[in-house]
Design a protein around this motif. Structure first.
Motif, PDB file in Angstrom:
ATOM      1  N   LYS A 114     -12.574   8.456 -11.062  1.00 40.99           N
ATOM      2  CA  LYS A 114     -11.530   8.506 -10.044  1.00 40.99           C
ATOM      3  C   LYS A 114     -10.736   7.202 -10.028  1.00 40.99           C
ATOM      4  O   LYS A 114     -11.310   6.115 -10.135  1.00 40.99           O
ATOM      5  CB  LYS A 114     -12.142   8.726  -8.664  1.00 40.99           C
ATOM      6  CG  LYS A 114     -12.761  10.092  -8.454  1.00 40.99           C
ATOM      7  CD  LYS A 114     -13.252  10.224  -7.014  1.00 40.99           C
ATOM      8  CE  LYS A 114     -13.833  11.615  -6.765  1.00 40.99           C
ATOM      9  NZ  LYS A 114     -14.308  11.764  -5.364  1.00 40.99           N
ATOM     10  N   HIS A 172     -11.523  -1.829  -2.786  1.00 35.42           N
ATOM     11  CA  HIS A 172     -12.017  -2.283  -4.089  1.00 35.42           C
ATOM     12  C   HIS A 172     -11.827  -3.783  -4.258  1.00 35.42           C
ATOM     13  O   HIS A 172     -10.740  -4.316  -3.990  1.00 35.42           O
ATOM     14  CB  HIS A 172     -11.271  -1.579  -5.229  1.00 35.42           C
ATOM     15  CG  HIS A 172     -11.697  -0.164  -5.449  1.00 35.42           C
ATOM     16  ND1 HIS A 172     -12.917   0.165  -5.997  1.00 35.42           N
ATOM     17  CD2 HIS A 172     -11.075   1.007  -5.188  1.00 35.42           C
ATOM     18  CE1 HIS A 172     -13.024   1.477  -6.073  1.00 35.42           C
ATOM     19  NE2 HIS A 172     -11.924   2.021  -5.591  1.00 35.42           N
ATOM     20  N   HIS A 192      -6.144  -1.578  -4.894  1.00 32.40           N
ATOM     21  CA  HIS A 192      -7.414  -1.782  -4.192  1.00 32.40           C
ATOM     22  C   HIS A 192      -7.779  -0.595  -3.298  1.00 32.40           C
ATOM     23  O   HIS A 192      -8.809  -0.636  -2.624  1.00 32.40           O
ATOM     24  CB  HIS A 192      -7.342  -3.045  -3.340  1.00 32.40           C
ATOM     25  CG  HIS A 192      -7.144  -4.296  -4.142  1.00 32.40           C
ATOM     26  ND1 HIS A 192      -8.167  -4.942  -4.804  1.00 32.40           N
ATOM     27  CD2 HIS A 192      -6.024  -5.025  -4.406  1.00 32.40           C
ATOM     28  CE1 HIS A 192      -7.692  -6.002  -5.427  1.00 32.40           C
ATOM     29  NE2 HIS A 192      -6.392  -6.075  -5.211  1.00 32.40           N
ATOM     30  N   GLY A 193      -6.925   0.445  -3.295  1.00 25.83           N
ATOM     31  CA  GLY A 193      -7.126   1.571  -2.399  1.00 25.83           C
ATOM     32  C   GLY A 193      -6.566   1.256  -1.020  1.00 25.83           C
ATOM     33  O   GLY A 193      -6.510   0.090  -0.610  1.00 25.83           O
ATOM     34  N   ARG A 194      -6.129   2.280  -0.332  1.00 18.28           N
ATOM     35  CA  ARG A 194      -5.657   2.080   1.036  1.00 18.28           C
ATOM     36  C   ARG A 194      -6.812   1.570   1.900  1.00 18.28           C
ATOM     37  O   ARG A 194      -7.913   2.103   1.863  1.00 18.28           O
ATOM     38  CB  ARG A 194      -5.090   3.378   1.600  1.00 18.28           C
ATOM     39  CG  ARG A 194      -3.721   3.750   1.042  1.00 18.28           C
ATOM     40  CD  ARG A 194      -3.337   5.177   1.388  1.00 18.28           C
ATOM     41  NE  ARG A 194      -4.137   6.156   0.622  1.00 18.28           N
ATOM     42  CZ  ARG A 194      -4.026   7.473   0.757  1.00 18.28           C
ATOM     43  NH1 ARG A 194      -3.185   7.984   1.637  1.00 18.28           N
ATOM     44  NH2 ARG A 194      -4.767   8.279   0.022  1.00 18.28           N
ATOM     45  N   TYR A 246       0.797  -1.217   0.000  1.00 20.38           N
ATOM     46  CA  TYR A 246       0.000   0.000   0.000  1.00 20.38           C
ATOM     47  C   TYR A 246       0.837   1.277   0.000  1.00 20.38           C
ATOM     48  O   TYR A 246       0.296   2.375   0.098  1.00 20.38           O
ATOM     49  CB  TYR A 246      -0.960   0.008   1.192  1.00 20.38           C
ATOM     50  CG  TYR A 246      -1.891  -1.185   1.200  1.00 20.38           C
ATOM     51  CD1 TYR A 246      -2.853  -1.344   0.202  1.00 20.38           C
ATOM     52  CD2 TYR A 246      -1.803  -2.167   2.180  1.00 20.38           C
ATOM     53  CE1 TYR A 246      -3.704  -2.438   0.192  1.00 20.38           C
ATOM     54  CE2 TYR A 246      -2.650  -3.270   2.184  1.00 20.38           C
ATOM     55  CZ  TYR A 246      -3.596  -3.397   1.182  1.00 20.38           C
ATOM     56  OH  TYR A 246      -4.431  -4.487   1.167  1.00 20.38           O
ATOM     57  N   ASN A 258      -7.256   4.233 -13.459  1.00 17.66           N
ATOM     58  CA  ASN A 258      -5.910   4.049 -12.906  1.00 17.66           C
ATOM     59  C   ASN A 258      -4.831   4.275 -13.957  1.00 17.66           C
ATOM     60  O   ASN A 258      -3.854   5.009 -13.728  1.00 17.66           O
ATOM     61  CB  ASN A 258      -5.769   2.641 -12.321  1.00 17.66           C
ATOM     62  CG  ASN A 258      -6.524   2.462 -11.020  1.00 17.66           C
ATOM     63  OD1 ASN A 258      -7.030   3.429 -10.440  1.00 17.66           O
ATOM     64  ND2 ASN A 258      -6.605   1.229 -10.547  1.00 17.66           N
ATOM     65  N   HIS A 295      -7.900  -1.451   1.383  1.00 14.86           N
ATOM     66  CA  HIS A 295      -8.422  -2.523   0.524  1.00 14.86           C
ATOM     67  C   HIS A 295      -9.936  -2.407   0.360  1.00 14.86           C
ATOM     68  O   HIS A 295     -10.709  -3.253   0.814  1.00 14.86           O
ATOM     69  CB  HIS A 295      -8.054  -3.900   1.097  1.00 14.86           C
ATOM     70  CG  HIS A 295      -7.956  -4.964   0.033  1.00 14.86           C
ATOM     71  ND1 HIS A 295      -6.770  -5.481  -0.404  1.00 14.86           N
ATOM     72  CD2 HIS A 295      -8.911  -5.593  -0.680  1.00 14.86           C
ATOM     73  CE1 HIS A 295      -6.989  -6.394  -1.335  1.00 14.86           C
ATOM     74  NE2 HIS A 295      -8.282  -6.478  -1.519  1.00 14.86           N
ATOM     75  N   SER A 308      -8.282   4.306  -8.089  1.00 10.95           N
ATOM     76  CA  SER A 308      -8.540   3.553  -6.857  1.00 10.95           C
ATOM     77  C   SER A 308      -8.274   4.376  -5.604  1.00 10.95           C
ATOM     78  O   SER A 308      -8.886   4.138  -4.558  1.00 10.95           O
ATOM     79  CB  SER A 308      -7.664   2.295  -6.813  1.00 10.95           C
ATOM     80  OG  SER A 308      -7.974   1.423  -7.862  1.00 10.95           O
ATOM     81  N   ASP A 309      -7.347   5.309  -5.685  1.00 11.56           N
ATOM     82  CA  ASP A 309      -6.951   6.104  -4.524  1.00 11.56           C
ATOM     83  C   ASP A 309      -6.154   7.297  -5.040  1.00 11.56           C
ATOM     84  O   ASP A 309      -5.898   7.420  -6.249  1.00 11.56           O
ATOM     85  CB  ASP A 309      -6.083   5.250  -3.584  1.00 11.56           C
ATOM     86  CG  ASP A 309      -6.084   5.757  -2.143  1.00 11.56           C
ATOM     87  OD1 ASP A 309      -6.263   6.976  -1.927  1.00 11.56           O
ATOM     88  OD2 ASP A 309      -5.882   4.933  -1.229  1.00 11.56           O
ATOM     89  N   GLU A 310      -5.746   8.154  -4.137  1.00 12.63           N
ATOM     90  CA  GLU A 310      -4.751   9.154  -4.486  1.00 12.63           C
ATOM     91  C   GLU A 310      -3.458   8.439  -4.855  1.00 12.63           C
ATOM     92  O   GLU A 310      -3.277   7.248  -4.544  1.00 12.63           O
ATOM     93  CB  GLU A 310      -4.515  10.106  -3.312  1.00 12.63           C
ATOM     94  CG  GLU A 310      -5.713  10.958  -2.960  1.00 12.63           C
ATOM     95  CD  GLU A 310      -5.432  11.917  -1.817  1.00 12.63           C
ATOM     96  OE1 GLU A 310      -6.071  12.973  -1.760  1.00 12.63           O
ATOM     97  OE2 GLU A 310      -4.569  11.596  -0.981  1.00 12.63           O
ATOM     98  N   TRP A 366       0.811  12.444  -1.289  1.00 14.92           N
ATOM     99  CA  TRP A 366      -0.335  11.822  -1.934  1.00 14.92           C
ATOM    100  C   TRP A 366      -1.093  12.903  -2.692  1.00 14.92           C
ATOM    101  O   TRP A 366      -1.377  13.970  -2.142  1.00 14.92           O
ATOM    102  CB  TRP A 366      -1.259  11.182  -0.900  1.00 14.92           C
ATOM    103  CG  TRP A 366      -0.689   9.952  -0.266  1.00 14.92           C
ATOM    104  CD1 TRP A 366       0.028   9.884   0.897  1.00 14.92           C
ATOM    105  CD2 TRP A 366      -0.782   8.614  -0.760  1.00 14.92           C
ATOM    106  NE1 TRP A 366       0.386   8.585   1.162  1.00 14.92           N
ATOM    107  CE2 TRP A 366      -0.096   7.779   0.164  1.00 14.92           C
ATOM    108  CE3 TRP A 366      -1.371   8.031  -1.885  1.00 14.92           C
ATOM    109  CZ2 TRP A 366       0.004   6.399  -0.011  1.00 14.92           C
ATOM    110  CZ3 TRP A 366      -1.273   6.667  -2.054  1.00 14.92           C
ATOM    111  CH2 TRP A 366      -0.594   5.864  -1.135  1.00 14.92           C
TER     112      TRP A 366
END
Length: 289
Positions: free
Chosen positions: A33, A60, A54-56, A14, A70, A58, A35-37, A24
């Motif tokens: 968007k 997704h 999966h994003g911080r 992560y 992404n 998890h 999965s995350d920053e 970030w």
């Protein structure tokens, strides 16, 4: 051209340690968007961009990962080389939990995901005969070997939809009849989209288990997978940490043509292209459009 290494971290990975000027940052594009920053910074003088698939935390599932967003986001940040790190099951006795495999082929069995940036109004067909970049893959293998990781060069990755693991019948089919080496849920359509975006792509599969085919290991044990994931995550961060020195701060054209994949791919006549779709392709295909 400046080298910018993008790392897509799978289950258990992560972040990247040791980045200078790390921050970030949110990156949004026309595909939604990511999965995350994205964590950006420099490592040994080379720009890096890290995206937790999966994003911080998890958040997704493999099916809900916004794969197009992404890849588009990494391209917008100037990424030239994408290294995918993901947890996988093994179909081979010699590919043991804790080992890494630098994948070079895929069989795509996913069915619930958008798999292309192109479509009605701008049709594009890229070659995927060799879906990973040999130059980038070799660097990943060299980095792993330098860290003392038991790493295998080459292998076929079966991409399943998930989120459930394989039945015993499926596991035997993929292993015995299809000749697959590892199984995972996330490298497709990721590798396809990276090719459409003219990004060099390498896949590092971190083995956590023997899927369900192995007569002495039984079905997939989630507790055992999590324990192996933690150990693999440390190895993956060490491998990534060696890539800047191996790839260098600047690069020429990809010798395998990954960065020119769209040269002859777009078939729709210019006067027939959908302006709205063309606008969404500004980062991915701007070089040819």
């Amino acid at each position: 051209m400046e080298t910018v290494i993008g790392v897509i971290g799978g289950s258990g990975v992560y972040d990247i340690e040791g980045l200078e000027d790390a921050r970030w940052q949110a990156v949004e594009g026309p595909w939604g968007k990511p999965s995350d920053e994205i964590l950006t910074g420099r490592l040994d003088g080379v720009r890096m961009a890290f995206l937790p698939r999966h994003g911080r935390g998890h958040v997704h599932s493999p099916s809900s990962v916004p794969y197009r967003a992404n890849i588009d986001a990494l391209k917008r940040l100037g990424v030239t080389d994408v290294v995918s790190v993901s947890a996988c099951g093994s179909f081979r006795e010699e590919l043991a939990p804790g080992d890494f495999v630098v994948v070079d082929q895929f069989i795509d069995r996913t069915f619930a995901r958008e798999k292309s940036f192109f479509g009605t109004g701008c049709v594009g067909h890229v070659s995927l005969a060799f879906p990973t970049c040999p130059r980038l893959s070799a660097a990943c293998a060299e980095a792993g070997e330098a860290e003392g990781i038991r790493i295998h060069r080459g292998g076929t990755y079966l991409a399943m939809e998930g989120p459930q693991f394989s039945t015993l019948a499926e596991s035997k089919l993929y292993r015995e009849n299809w000749g697959c080496d590892v199984i995972g849920m996330t490298n497709m359509p990721e590798a396809k989209l990276a090719r459409e975006a003219e990004l060099c792509y390498a896949s590092v599969a971190m083995i956590t288990d023997y899927d369900s085919w192995h007569p002495h290991h039984g079905e997939v044990d989630i507790a055992a997978i999590i324990a192996t994931l933690k150990c693999n995550a440390d190895k993956a961060r060490a491998l990534v940490g060696r890539l800047p020195a191996l790839l260098g701060a600047s690069r020429g054209p990809c010798p395998h043509g990954c960065d020119r994949a769209l040269d002859y791919a777009i078939l729709t006549a210019p006067d027939k292209r959908d302006p709205a779709l063309v606008a969404k392709l500004d980062a991915v295909a701007g070089r040819v459009l």
